[in-house]
Design an enzyme around this catalytic site. Structure first.
Site, PDB file in Angstrom:
ATOM      1  CE  LYS A 116      50.280  36.779  34.537  1.00 16.44           C
ATOM      2  NZ  LYS A 116      49.973  37.154  35.208  1.00 16.44           N
ATOM      3  NE  ARG A 292      54.110  43.222  42.599  1.00 18.81           N
ATOM      4  CZ  ARG A 292      52.567  42.425  42.819  1.00 18.81           C
ATOM      5  NH1 ARG A 292      51.710  43.566  43.597  1.00 18.81           N
ATOM      6  NH2 ARG A 292      52.478  42.605  41.890  1.00 18.81           N
TER       7      ARG A 292
HETATM    8  P1  ADP Z   1      47.844  39.436  35.700  1.00 20.69           P
HETATM    9  O1  ADP Z   1      48.738  39.162  36.559  1.00 20.69           O
HETATM   10  O2  ADP Z   1      48.325  40.529  34.404  1.00 20.69           O
HETATM   11  O3  ADP Z   1      46.981  40.352  36.906  1.00 20.69           O
HETATM   12  P2  ADP Z   1      46.402  37.055  36.378  1.00 20.69           P
HETATM   13  O4  ADP Z   1      47.009  36.144  35.655  1.00 20.69           O
HETATM   14  O5  ADP Z   1      47.337  37.733  37.826  1.00 20.69           O
HETATM   15  O6  ADP Z   1      46.505  38.858  35.554  1.00 20.69           O
HETATM   16  O7  ADP Z   1      45.103  37.559  35.701  1.00 20.69           O
HETATM   17  C1  ADP Z   1      43.883  38.399  36.445  1.00 20.69           C
HETATM   18  C2  ADP Z   1      42.789  38.240  36.876  1.00 20.69           C
HETATM   19  O8  ADP Z   1      42.172  37.471  35.661  1.00 20.69           O
HETATM   20  C3  ADP Z   1      42.635  37.014  37.913  1.00 20.69           C
HETATM   21  O9  ADP Z   1      42.276  37.209  38.911  1.00 20.69           O
HETATM   22  C4  ADP Z   1      41.053  36.144  37.687  1.00 20.69           C
HETATM   23  O10 ADP Z   1      40.009  37.209  37.550  1.00 20.69           O
HETATM   24  C5  ADP Z   1      41.363  36.593  36.013  1.00 20.69           C
HETATM   25  N1  ADP Z   1      41.939  35.725  35.653  1.00 20.69           N
HETATM   26  C6  ADP Z   1      43.413  34.493  34.990  1.00 20.69           C
HETATM   27  N2  ADP Z   1      43.317  33.809  34.932  1.00 20.69           N
HETATM   28  C7  ADP Z   1      41.940  33.442  34.442  1.00 20.69           C
HETATM   29  C8  ADP Z   1      41.450  32.435  34.153  1.00 20.69           C
HETATM   30  N3  ADP Z   1      41.953  30.608  32.849  1.00 20.69           N
HETATM   31  N4  ADP Z   1      39.910  31.868  33.944  1.00 20.69           N
HETATM   32  C9  ADP Z   1      39.174  32.767  34.223  1.00 20.69           C
HETATM   33  N5  ADP Z   1      39.586  33.989  35.433  1.00 20.69           N
HETATM   34  C10 ADP Z   1      41.031  33.913  35.311  1.00 20.69           C
END
Ligand code: ADP
Length: 664
Positions: A116, A292
């Site tokens: 990330k 993916r």
């Molecule tokens: P993963 O890959 O573990 O699923 P993500 O980075 O895709 O994690 O984030 C998953 C969820 O977490 C997002 O859909 C959102 O709801 C929340 N999220 C992620 N980053 C933030 C942030 N900076 N502020 C608020 N919510 C966040």
């Protein structure tokens, strides 16, 4: 195009890929673990090869073995599905080296997005907007902490290797930082073997809006609109929809073009998803790119009329994208609800069990069920507890949402706890109908999505009592033998039965003494200080109910634990208490310190003999890759732990001995 492909996955996504391959006349090879010998994906594929034990590392994660199977069976390409090896660059490389097409992007793109933090650096250079945060290599805890302090709380800790919400913690104040960092690191190293973290500003009311992109190897790239995945629990998607409510043409174009730009920055090929946080003011920030097919891809298929797996196969075989950007046409609205074996009442704890009763809603042009299980299958500890994806489509959002609610109330599963009722409550909650969405939706509307228990009991207990009574009458008749005897009238009250009967029923987590009394044309059911008048009859597994002139139909399923009554508003599991036990086994006082489910002990957080305050974290268990913290139920002393880190524990087992302060 390929003649034969191997699917390096299981469950619904393996079945999903097989369906498209079959439609295109492509042969399929499935792989399976010991736990999946009788699984649906194995039955559906043209060939299937056993690859090892039930734990993913012994089967679905054995890249070298899978490549070998592809070679032996003559598969020309491998579809990795999602999860498992789908974002593993080494596996993609091994495929390439073996002369087998990996149905996904090149290894460079997977690697670039695999971390990330590295992904954020690339996107920064490509001028894609980012959430403010720290994504550097220096992992000194003091540095992470001071960067959090600089950007101001709340912040979000994320595993750089993360996915699936694992290794992610919200931190609301400096005092919580160290404990949260330690927990996030532990979860990250257990799940990804890598505990590096990034720190991000935590947006308090964002929406999760992601763009589906597709690129081919001829320089074409398009976006296929967006999906709103804001309704989340534990940062994981629960209900997704396309298009995103309130999306303007202009914003769609901006986000779409930014997403394609992000894909181009890493020379992307195939299906990808660029996830954004969309803030209340309309600004959007890159979160990550998934290299993916996503779980929720069907909602995009429903509104574009395209088969994304077919697109993947075409691109992997070297063809051009089927459509140019201006040929992508959107129609109607689609929802996907993820049906899980989990207990929403226990913080969505994953559940295991046998699907003793499984009746999905009927599929048609509006309703699609993507699943990989059949009645009798096991939801085991080894894999994701998703049972199915329920997808609906209609001309507009409100019609599609009505279809979702009605399909959910037709979905019947017995043998394990599911989130079906919870999904139904979500789909019928007014703010959801009004599309008032953000990622805090579930937390903010707890009162709407977790049902009022008193109301449920009033609704369900009389029906459960009547059902039990009718089942018992039926059993007595069957034992009596002669089905044609005049005494066997199905609506009747047997002559030799008491006028008033006591039934002891467990439902909605409580035990009830319920009196059922025969009245002229029905029954009076009373419990505690409540009563209800009800009438009904049981025909096969259909229970016809009548209350104050209101007739309803419910389905009664029997499971090893008792019964489940599926009514209009959801499912009610119940069972009769055997007269000689009389009390529930939860009353021993140790309930809180029992393992919430089968799992492994990760770590003990205090020493035996320590005095602790109520709420202190005592130990951490892991089950299905999620951590569960066991906390002190009261002020008191931890006298002894019964398990050590690494031990496997059965659900319900007592974990430790605890003496509450003040108790002798
Ligand atoms: P993963 O890959 O573990 O699923 P993500 O980075 O895709 O994690 O984030 C998953 C969820 O977490 C997002 O859909 C959102 O709801 C929340 N999220 C992620 N980053 C933030 C942030 N900076 N502020 C608020 N919510 C966040």
């Amino acid at each position: 195009m390929f003649d034969k492909i191997l699917i390096a996955n299981r469950g619904e996504i393996a079945c999903r890929v097989i369906k498209t391959a079959r439609r295109l006349g492509i042969d399929t090879v499935a792989v399976y673990s010991d736990a999946d010998r009788d699984a649906l994906h194995v039955a559906l594929a043209d060939e299937a090869v056993h690859i090892g034990g039930p734990a993913p590392k012994d089967s679905y994660l054995r890249g070298a073995r899978i490549v070998e199977v592809a070679q032996q069976t003559g598969a020309q390409a491998i579809h990795p599905g999602y999860g498992f090896l789908s974002e593993n660059a080494d596996f993609a490389r091994a495929c390439e080296e073996a002369g087998i097409a990996f149905i996904g992007p090149g290894t460079g793109a997977i690697e670039a997005m695999g971390s990330k933090s590295a992904a954020k650096r690339i996107m920064e250079e490509a001028r894609v907007p980012l959430v403010p945060g720290y994504h550097g290599d220096d992992q000194d805890p003091a540095l992470l902490r001071s960067s959090a302090e600089d950007m101001g709380f709340p912040v979000l800790l994320k595993a750089t290797a993360g996915g699936g919400g694992k290794g992610m913690r919200q931190v609301w104040s400096a005092e919580e930082f160290d404990e949260a960092l330690a927990a996030a690191k532990r979860e990250a190293s257990a799940s990804f073997g890598d505990d590096r973290m990034l720190v991000e500003k935590y947006l308090t009311r964002p929406r999760h809006v992601e763009v589906q992109v597709f690129c081919d190897s001829h320089g074409n790239g398009v976006y296929l609109a967006e999906r709103d995945c804001s309704v989340q629990r534990r940062h994981q998607k629960v209900i997704e929809e396309a298009p995103a409510p309130g999306m303007t043409e202009e914003l769609r174009r901006q986000m779409g073009e930014t997403a394609v730009q992000a894909a181009r920055a890493i020379d992307y090929r195939g299906a990808g998803t660029v996830e954004f946080l969309l803030d209340e003011d309309g600004s959007f920030y890159f979160m990550e790119m998934n290299t993916r097919l996503q779980v929720e891809h069907p909602v995009t298929e429903m509104i574009t009329g395209q088969d994304l797996v077919e697109w993947q196969l075409l691109v992997a075989a070297g063809a051009e994208l089927p459509l140019q950007q201006d040929e992508v046409v959107l129609r109607g609205h689609a929802f996907e609800a993820r049906v899980y074996a989990e207990d929403p009442e226990q913080d969505f704890l994953p559940q295991t069990g046998t699907l003793q009763f499984l009746q999905p809603p009927e599929e048609n042009e509006h309703v699609r069920v993507d699943t990989g299980v059949l009645q009798g299958d096991e939801i085991s500890v080894f894999y994701d507890p998703m049972i199915a994806k329920l997808i609906v489509w209609d001309e507009d959002r409100s019609r599609a949402l009505r279809r979702l609610a009605s399909a959910l109330s037709d979905y019947r599963i017995g043998g394990t706890t599911t989130n079906l009722d919870f999904l139904y409550n979500l789909a019928t909650a007014a703010p959801f109908m009004n599309a008032d969405l953000d990622t805090g939706f579930i937390e903010r509307h707890r009162d709407l999505v977790f049902r009022e228990r008193e109301q449920d009991i009033k609704q369900d207990l009389p029906a459960a009592a009547l059902a039990l009574l009718l089942v018992r009458q039926r059993e007595t008749r069957a034992e009596a033998g002669d089905p044609w005897s005049p005494w066997q009238d199905s609506g009747g009250w047997r002559l030799n039965e008491a006028h008033r009967q006591l039934l002891q029923i467990h439902c909605h987590q409580q035990d009830f003494d319920v009196w059922v009394e025969r009245r002229n044309n029905g029954y009076c059911v009373s419990w505690q200080d409540q009563q209800a008048f009800i009438n009904g009859s049981l025909d096969g597994d259909t229970l016809l109910l009548e209350r104050e002139g209101h007739r309803q139909r419910a389905v009664l399923a029997s499971t090893s634990e008792g019964f489940i009554l599926y009514g209009q508003d959801g499912a009610c599991p119940f069972h009769a208490l055997s007269p000689d036990t009389g009390e529930s086994d939860a009353g021993s006082g140790g309930g809180d310190l029992a393992a919430p489910m089968n799992g492994t002990v990760v770590t003990l957080l205090v020493d035996a003999g320590t005095q602790v305050a109520e709420g202190t974290a005592l130990m951490v268990m892991e089950a299905m890759k999620m951590e569960h913290t066991i906390r002190a139920p009261k002020d008191g002393t931890v006298e002894q732990f019964f398990y050590q880190p690494g031990d496997l524990v059965d659900g319900g087992a007592e974990l430790l001995q605890f003496a509450a302060a003040g108790d002798a």
